[in-house]
Design a protein around this motif. Sequence first.
Motif, PDB file in Angstrom:
ATOM      1  N   ALA A  36     -61.943  -4.112  68.785  1.00 49.30           N
ATOM      2  CA  ALA A  36     -61.447  -3.646  67.484  1.00 49.30           C
ATOM      3  C   ALA A  36     -62.486  -2.755  66.819  1.00 49.30           C
ATOM      4  CB  ALA A  36     -61.114  -4.836  66.584  1.00 49.30           C
ATOM      5  N   ASP A  37     -62.001  -1.769  66.057  1.00 48.56           N
ATOM      6  CA  ASP A  37     -62.915  -0.869  65.351  1.00 48.56           C
ATOM      7  C   ASP A  37     -63.660  -1.595  64.243  1.00 48.56           C
ATOM      8  OD1 ASP A  37     -62.151   1.563  66.767  1.00 48.56           O
ATOM      9  OD2 ASP A  37     -60.220   1.315  65.756  1.00 48.56           O
ATOM     10  N   ASN A  38     -63.021  -2.597  63.673  1.00 48.30           N
ATOM     11  CA  ASN A  38     -63.661  -3.377  62.617  1.00 48.30           C
ATOM     12  C   ASN A  38     -63.075  -4.782  62.641  1.00 48.30           C
ATOM     13  OD1 ASN A  38     -65.355  -3.888  60.396  1.00 48.30           O
ATOM     14  ND2 ASN A  38     -63.713  -3.423  58.929  1.00 48.30           N
ATOM     15  N   ILE A  39     -63.910  -5.781  62.490  1.00 51.51           N
ATOM     16  CA  ILE A  39     -63.473  -7.177  62.452  1.00 51.51           C
ATOM     17  C   ILE A  39     -63.871  -7.746  61.097  1.00 51.51           C
ATOM     18  CG2 ILE A  39     -63.676  -9.465  63.475  1.00 51.51           C
ATOM     19  CD1 ILE A  39     -64.422  -8.070  66.121  1.00 51.51           C
ATOM     20  N   ILE A  40     -62.860  -8.263  60.373  1.00 51.67           N
ATOM     21  CA  ILE A  40     -63.098  -8.840  59.047  1.00 51.67           C
ATOM     22  C   ILE A  40     -63.030 -10.355  59.179  1.00 51.67           C
ATOM     23  CG2 ILE A  40     -62.199  -9.037  56.688  1.00 51.67           C
ATOM     24  CD1 ILE A  40     -61.023  -6.178  57.137  1.00 51.67           C
ATOM     25  N   VAL A  41     -64.047 -11.035  58.743  1.00 56.64           N
ATOM     26  CA  VAL A  41     -64.092 -12.498  58.819  1.00 56.64           C
ATOM     27  C   VAL A  41     -63.797 -13.072  57.438  1.00 56.64           C
ATOM     28  CG1 VAL A  41     -65.458 -14.516  59.443  1.00 56.64           C
ATOM     29  CG2 VAL A  41     -65.829 -12.346  60.647  1.00 56.64           C
ATOM     30  N   LEU A  42     -62.657 -13.790  57.345  1.00 56.45           N
ATOM     31  CA  LEU A  42     -62.277 -14.443  56.088  1.00 56.45           C
ATOM     32  C   LEU A  42     -62.764 -15.878  56.076  1.00 56.45           C
ATOM     33  CD1 LEU A  42     -58.598 -13.381  55.247  1.00 56.45           C
ATOM     34  CD2 LEU A  42     -60.685 -12.646  54.114  1.00 56.45           C
ATOM     35  N   ASP A  43     -63.264 -16.291  54.929  1.00 55.74           N
ATOM     36  CA  ASP A  43     -63.697 -17.683  54.762  1.00 55.74           C
ATOM     37  C   ASP A  43     -63.266 -18.142  53.375  1.00 55.74           C
ATOM     38  OD1 ASP A  43     -64.902 -20.162  55.091  1.00 55.74           O
ATOM     39  OD2 ASP A  43     -66.814 -19.439  54.283  1.00 55.74           O
ATOM     40  N   ASN A  44     -62.310 -19.083  53.359  1.00 54.80           N
ATOM     41  CA  ASN A  44     -61.823 -19.628  52.082  1.00 54.80           C
ATOM     42  C   ASN A  44     -61.347 -18.526  51.138  1.00 54.80           C
ATOM     43  OD1 ASN A  44     -61.220 -21.773  50.373  1.00 54.80           O
ATOM     44  ND2 ASN A  44     -63.212 -21.661  49.330  1.00 54.80           N
ATOM     45  N   GLY A  45     -60.616 -17.531  51.718  1.00 53.94           N
ATOM     46  CA  GLY A  45     -60.014 -16.479  50.913  1.00 53.94           C
ATOM     47  C   GLY A  45     -60.926 -15.329  50.558  1.00 53.94           C
ATOM     48  N   GLU A  46     -62.173 -15.340  51.044  1.00 48.79           N
ATOM     49  CA  GLU A  46     -63.103 -14.268  50.738  1.00 48.79           C
ATOM     50  C   GLU A  46     -63.615 -13.645  52.033  1.00 48.79           C
ATOM     51  OE1 GLU A  46     -65.560 -15.249  46.861  1.00 48.79           O
ATOM     52  OE2 GLU A  46     -65.612 -16.981  48.222  1.00 48.79           O
ATOM     53  N   ILE A  47     -64.022 -12.375  51.958  1.00 49.55           N
ATOM     54  CA  ILE A  47     -64.603 -11.721  53.135  1.00 49.55           C
ATOM     55  C   ILE A  47     -66.047 -12.197  53.274  1.00 49.55           C
ATOM     56  CG2 ILE A  47     -65.285  -9.528  54.158  1.00 49.55           C
ATOM     57  CD1 ILE A  47     -62.905  -8.226  52.853  1.00 49.55           C
ATOM     58  N   ALA A  48     -66.281 -12.902  54.367  1.00 48.94           N
ATOM     59  CA  ALA A  48     -67.628 -13.432  54.608  1.00 48.94           C
ATOM     60  C   ALA A  48     -68.512 -12.365  55.249  1.00 48.94           C
ATOM     61  CB  ALA A  48     -67.553 -14.675  55.483  1.00 48.94           C
ATOM     62  N   GLU A  49     -67.937 -11.577  56.164  1.00 48.89           N
ATOM     63  CA  GLU A  49     -68.679 -10.517  56.850  1.00 48.89           C
ATOM     64  C   GLU A  49     -67.678  -9.620  57.551  1.00 48.89           C
ATOM     65  OE1 GLU A  49     -71.247 -12.537  59.559  1.00 48.89           O
ATOM     66  OE2 GLU A  49     -69.629 -13.641  60.525  1.00 48.89           O
ATOM     67  N   GLN A  50     -68.094  -8.445  57.924  1.00 45.35           N
ATOM     68  CA  GLN A  50     -67.252  -7.555  58.712  1.00 45.35           C
ATOM     69  C   GLN A  50     -68.131  -6.593  59.498  1.00 45.35           C
ATOM     70  OE1 GLN A  50     -64.890  -4.608  56.479  1.00 45.35           O
ATOM     71  NE2 GLN A  50     -65.866  -5.338  54.593  1.00 45.35           N
ATOM     72  N   GLY A  51     -67.560  -6.096  60.601  1.00 47.81           N
ATOM     73  CA  GLY A  51     -68.289  -5.190  61.484  1.00 47.81           C
ATOM     74  C   GLY A  51     -67.633  -5.199  62.855  1.00 47.81           C
ATOM     75  N   THR A  52     -68.270  -4.538  63.813  1.00 48.62           N
ATOM     76  CA  THR A  52     -67.753  -4.563  65.180  1.00 48.62           C
ATOM     77  C   THR A  52     -68.129  -5.893  65.824  1.00 48.62           C
ATOM     78  OG1 THR A  52     -69.766  -3.604  66.105  1.00 48.62           O
ATOM     79  CG2 THR A  52     -68.056  -2.065  65.362  1.00 48.62           C
ATOM     80  N   HIS A  53     -67.545  -6.131  66.989  1.00 49.03           N
ATOM     81  CA  HIS A  53     -67.817  -7.368  67.710  1.00 49.03           C
ATOM     82  C   HIS A  53     -69.319  -7.508  67.972  1.00 49.03           C
ATOM     83  CE1 HIS A  53     -67.434 -10.555  70.695  1.00 49.03           C
ATOM     84  NE2 HIS A  53     -68.064  -9.793  71.584  1.00 49.03           N
ATOM     85  N   ARG A  54     -69.951  -6.463  68.443  1.00 53.85           N
ATOM     86  CA  ARG A  54     -71.373  -6.523  68.768  1.00 53.85           C
ATOM     87  C   ARG A  54     -72.214  -6.732  67.515  1.00 53.85           C
ATOM     88  NH1 ARG A  54     -74.182  -8.799  71.713  1.00 53.85           N
ATOM     89  NH2 ARG A  54     -72.632  -8.235  73.318  1.00 53.85           N
ATOM     90  N   GLN A  55     -71.860  -6.006  66.429  1.00 60.12           N
ATOM     91  CA  GLN A  55     -72.628  -6.147  65.190  1.00 60.12           C
ATOM     92  C   GLN A  55     -72.572  -7.567  64.637  1.00 60.12           C
ATOM     93  OE1 GLN A  55     -70.672  -3.135  62.899  1.00 60.12           O
ATOM     94  NE2 GLN A  55     -72.161  -1.517  63.427  1.00 60.12           N
ATOM     95  N   LEU A  56     -71.382  -8.168  64.694  1.00 59.50           N
ATOM     96  CA  LEU A  56     -71.210  -9.516  64.155  1.00 59.50           C
ATOM     97  C   LEU A  56     -71.929 -10.554  64.997  1.00 59.50           C
ATOM     98  CD1 LEU A  56     -67.469  -9.314  63.046  1.00 59.50           C
ATOM     99  CD2 LEU A  56     -69.481  -9.354  61.572  1.00 59.50           C
ATOM    100  N   LEU A  57     -71.925 -10.354  66.313  1.00 59.50           N
ATOM    101  CA  LEU A  57     -72.672 -11.288  67.166  1.00 59.50           C
ATOM    102  C   LEU A  57     -74.162 -11.191  66.883  1.00 59.50           C
ATOM    103  CD1 LEU A  57     -70.899 -11.090  70.662  1.00 59.50           C
ATOM    104  CD2 LEU A  57     -70.737 -12.900  68.936  1.00 59.50           C
ATOM    105  N   ASP A  58     -74.647  -9.960  66.709  1.00 65.13           N
ATOM    106  CA  ASP A  58     -76.070  -9.777  66.420  1.00 65.13           C
ATOM    107  C   ASP A  58     -76.448 -10.373  65.064  1.00 65.13           C
ATOM    108  OD1 ASP A  58     -76.351  -8.495  68.822  1.00 65.13           O
ATOM    109  OD2 ASP A  58     -76.209  -6.459  67.967  1.00 65.13           O
ATOM    110  N   HIS A  59     -75.467 -10.352  64.149  1.00 69.11           N
ATOM    111  CA  HIS A  59     -75.735 -10.888  62.808  1.00 69.11           C
ATOM    112  C   HIS A  59     -75.884 -12.408  62.818  1.00 69.11           C
ATOM    113  CE1 HIS A  59     -75.709 -11.039  58.464  1.00 69.11           C
ATOM    114  NE2 HIS A  59     -74.648 -11.851  58.450  1.00 69.11           N
TER     115      HIS A  59
END
Length: 596
Positions: free
Chosen positions: A556-579
């Motif tokens: 995916a070009d961008n992955i948005i991670v929702l947590d309890n109705g809020e955006i916790a983090e977003q980025g590419t698959h590789r960026q999020l794993l590195d985070h």
Amino acid sequence: MRSSRFPTAPNTPVRWQVFPMLWPYLLEFKGRIVVALLCLVGAKIATIGLPYVLKYTVDSLNAPSAADIAIAVVTALVIAYGSLRLINVLLSEVRDTLFGRVTERAMRRLGLAVFNHLHALDLRYHLNRQTGGLARDIERGSSGVSFLMRFLVFNIVPTFIEIFIVAGLLLSQYGANYAVVILLSVIIYVAFSVVATNWRTNFVNEMNQADSASNSRAIDSLLNFETVKYFNNENYEGKHYDRSLAHWETARRKNRLSLFALNGGQALIIAIAMTAMMAMAAFDVAAEKMTIGDFVLINAFTMQIFTPLNFLGFVYREIRGAIVNIDNLFTILQQRSTIEDKPDAPSLSVQTGALTFDKVSFSYDNQRPILKNVTFTVAPGQKVAIVGESGAGKSTIVKLLFRFYDVTDGAISVDSADIRSVSQQSLRQAFGVVPQDTVLFNDSIWENVKYGNPQASDEEVWHAIRQAQLLPFIETLPNKQNTKVGERGLKVSGGEKQRIAIARVLLKNPPFFLFDEATSSLDTHSEKRVMEAINQVAKSTTTLIIAHRLSTIVNADNIIVLDNGEIAEQGTHRQLLDHKGQYYRLWTAQLKESTH
């Protein structure tokens, strides 16, 4: 425990305003209405003329005239009597035939209006309704139109017109005592029927509510057939349904006993009135104040008036019930959707295909917020995935995009247009969705796929089938694409249903694709093939994927991670794993599950 009772309203007043509301649905055939009413008048004149023919026939038989003249007069009167009978029957049949078309068209128009209105209401209304009870309301309301027209227009109103005409004739020809007995007995009869019928309304309403409740219970149980089987609760469902039927049985018994009381009282009033009329006429014949023919005429008029009135209690109750049932339909039509287009809302014109959530907050009620200040953008042609734990608000985003609900705060825009400013129909035309819980129509695979675009050619349908990797499955079936999927798609597996749904949305070919956990029911091999098709489509369209399996959205070009109705983090698959944040934890947990 599921509720099987509808709220009852036994003393709900009848809203006679349904007549002006119903009138526009009857005006399509004005000419037929006029001719039917003329036939009604003609038939009533023939009916009133019949007792006079009987009177003159009897008097002619008693007259000391020449035999050949008497025979001629009697023959003419008998022929006249038969002709009036025939005219009465023929005019009544013509009247019913002509007005039947008016009634049937009104039922059709009203039924269609309710059906279309139900589809126009918002999701909140449909989540709160009970399908079985609603279906019975529509059925009763449509039948009520037919009953109301048939009995009120052609039975009750003409009968009362005839009563006043006959009372006037008796008053002018035989004296006030006959007219008074007729009018007084009719008034007492009508008053008793109305009071007794209103008393019975409690029992009738209770019976109808019990009928709706048992019907809804049965439909609810049958729609959840698999769940009943999973938990071995056939006996529980049977006992629960039997309790509903027991309530219906008790209500029916009360209704039947109250009907006995109504019919008994009516019969007593009729018997007293007819006895009084016959006694007065017999004394007048004995006193030579009137002829035997007059006696027959009075008897015929009395019978003629009281025969239709004998059904007044039933007809009044049914007319009252029909009005209530029709009113229920108009109540549905008066339901307003909480999601409505603005006046003269323009159609959505998708230019580039950008999608923007700007500080969006949403809650189904004020107590529990679902989304909180969510902001993100899906650029034209991008494939964006939304992930998160169950209950994070992922599927709510799809409902908001389709305007099943409106945002509490913030705005959602397509290109630069707020989706609340454009028509809902054009908005939904721009999106194609594969929902998490796919429900199919009880039709063939082919028709379920073609539902995405009913105007599509056969080649376009086959292309969508191939894209969704559905063709290998179809080729294994005896009836191929004409195989029936069963009610709600129960005859096919979850994965097959999902592929049919994907083929359907591919056939629609909208500017935006939404996949709400679209591959959640697929095996690994099928998931890979379907994702290849989705990825192929996503190259030329804007795509939003609600994902549970993270392996399906790694590109995916961008992955948005929702947590309890809020955006916790977003980025590419590789960026999020590195985070090494929440996405990393979800990914690691799913990797462990797949290796066990």
